[in-house]
Design an enzyme around this catalytic site. Sequence first.
Site, PDB file in Angstrom:
ATOM      1  N   TYR A 192      15.231  24.769   4.120  1.00 23.06           N
ATOM      2  CA  TYR A 192      14.404  24.766   5.321  1.00 23.06           C
ATOM      3  C   TYR A 192      13.131  25.539   5.040  1.00 23.06           C
ATOM      4  O   TYR A 192      13.028  26.296   4.078  1.00 23.06           O
ATOM      5  CB  TYR A 192      15.156  25.379   6.506  1.00 23.06           C
ATOM      6  CG  TYR A 192      15.296  26.878   6.473  1.00 23.06           C
ATOM      7  CD1 TYR A 192      16.414  27.469   5.879  1.00 23.06           C
ATOM      8  CD2 TYR A 192      14.334  27.705   7.030  1.00 23.06           C
ATOM      9  CE1 TYR A 192      16.555  28.834   5.844  1.00 23.06           C
ATOM     10  CE2 TYR A 192      14.468  29.087   7.008  1.00 23.06           C
ATOM     11  CZ  TYR A 192      15.574  29.657   6.407  1.00 23.06           C
ATOM     12  OH  TYR A 192      15.707  31.021   6.373  1.00 23.06           O
ATOM     13  N   CYS A 193      12.125  25.316   5.929  1.00 22.95           N
ATOM     14  CA  CYS A 193      10.873  26.036   5.755  1.00 22.95           C
ATOM     15  C   CYS A 193      10.279  26.373   7.112  1.00 22.95           C
ATOM     16  O   CYS A 193      10.947  26.991   7.927  1.00 22.95           O
ATOM     17  CB  CYS A 193       9.918  25.262   4.865  1.00 22.95           C
ATOM     18  SG  CYS A 193       9.662  23.549   5.343  1.00 22.95           S
ATOM     19  N   ARG A 194       9.022  26.000   7.337  1.00 25.48           N
ATOM     20  CA  ARG A 194       8.335  26.515   8.527  1.00 25.48           C
ATOM     21  C   ARG A 194       8.555  25.682   9.778  1.00 25.48           C
ATOM     22  O   ARG A 194       8.447  26.185  10.887  1.00 25.48           O
ATOM     23  CB  ARG A 194       6.835  26.602   8.249  1.00 25.48           C
ATOM     24  CG  ARG A 194       6.499  27.695   7.256  1.00 25.48           C
ATOM     25  CD  ARG A 194       5.046  27.602   6.839  1.00 25.48           C
ATOM     26  NE  ARG A 194       4.668  28.724   5.988  1.00 25.48           N
ATOM     27  CZ  ARG A 194       3.571  28.735   5.239  1.00 25.48           C
ATOM     28  NH1 ARG A 194       2.761  27.689   5.236  1.00 25.48           N
ATOM     29  NH2 ARG A 194       3.297  29.781   4.491  1.00 25.48           N
TER      30      ARG A 194
END
Lengths: 224, 224
Positions: B177-179
């Site tokens: 996952y990221c932003r």
Amino acid sequence: MGQRAFKDRLYGELAAIGKALANGHRLELLDLLAQGDRSVEDLAREAALSVANASAHLQVLRRARLVDADKRGLHVIYRLAAPGVFDLWRRLRDLGGVRLAEIERLVATYLGDREALEAVDKDELRRRLGEGRVAVVDVRPVVEYRQGHILGARSVPLAELERRLAELPRDREIVAYCRGPYCVFADEAVRLLRQHGFRARRLTDGFPEWRAAGYPIASGALAS
Amino acid sequence: MGQRAFKDRLYGELAAIGKALANGHRLELLDLLAQGDRSVEDLAREAALSVANASAHLQVLRRARLVDADKRGLHVIYRLAAPGVFDLWRRLRDLGGVRLAEIERLVATYLGDREALEAVDKDELRRRLGEGRVAVVDVRPVVEYRQGHILGARSVPLAELERRLAELPRDREIVAYCRGPYCVFADEAVRLLRQHGFRARRLTDGFPEWRAAGYPIASGALAS
DNA sequence: CCCATGATCAATTACTCTATTGAATAGTAT
DNA sequence: ATACTATTCAATAGAGTAATTGATCATGGG
């Protein structure tokens, strides 16, 4: 297309929605449309704009996909494009109410002492509605009531309130509501009712917030 | 002050928030701040702006009370002024994603076939995290991980991913996952991992959405 | 105390929109 | 046909925008 170009274009496109929200008249139009679908000339009158100007603002909202329109006969009827549009507007409005000192000052100046009105919140109203201990009055224009109102509410537009006082109960508390937290109709209704000896309070929110909460609503019919 | 003057001023003040949202760079800054507090120069670098320009945009956001800042030593650290600011930005972003055809086109062009990445939504991830059947990898820069991450996630910034593959499990599925939904880090991480034979998928949302949902988070420490 | 650093400010450039009005136009119902 | 609504167009007047550059101002380290 590089990553930077992608980001620039993505955020740039999203800013189109921000631009649509960057004008007071357009926010007022959204607020009106949250009450129900309306024709251009209707909206123009309510927002004190020329028809041409209102139309132009509505195009801006339409290009940002915040509103949609259908032609019905001679009239073009505008509506919010999705329920999420009201949520967006509400969040912006509530952030402003909580965080902008200027708004607090403005409301204090114009609306005076709202504490005295002893606002009821929608959860409390819903509870008390179930127990039948309260009469709910919708003081918005009839056209808005017809398109949707709190289940069990009676329509008595503010303009007619004074000469229709006889219709209202003196043995129960009356809760008046209108378009939303910054709408003045309910405030004035409560003051008028109290002057005539009724027990009256205002609902903190308006009809759109009630509907968004999933609380029981009705539409069409004209009474109760 | 008449009712019309009141309305004009009220909606006009609220439009100040809309104006703050009416620029792509400022939306990107809000998006970055949703990941955690940052200094001006940090934000400027991430958003590819000059420091002076970033500073100016941040002032606009500050005047609209969407962000706040504190001076810590030589640096001025900006932060979202309230959790509601992220909600507002998210709603704007999601409306854009659903309703603006231009954004759909842009995402399809630049991010390609995201279907293939078989995104996991946050509810599913939370369920499976409880069962220990999945390894979660935070591929954002370490500074963002340190300020808050999904409980149990390991920090492997995208830039370091290729040379740290040995740290990752081959017997369990990996969720990167990221932003947020338009952030490319997780997409690239999943592609890279799959090329090297890992079973990998991406989380639909990013960390800010996870936190906003009230799901378990941690901060500070650097591993697990 | 001085200097490097980070952030803001002030001045400037170069535009790009912006809102609005009034008249013309298009579409529609009677 | 014509009355009516909404949009479009042209024109106006003005405001505001984003960005750059260099100066300035705080702050903490040496």
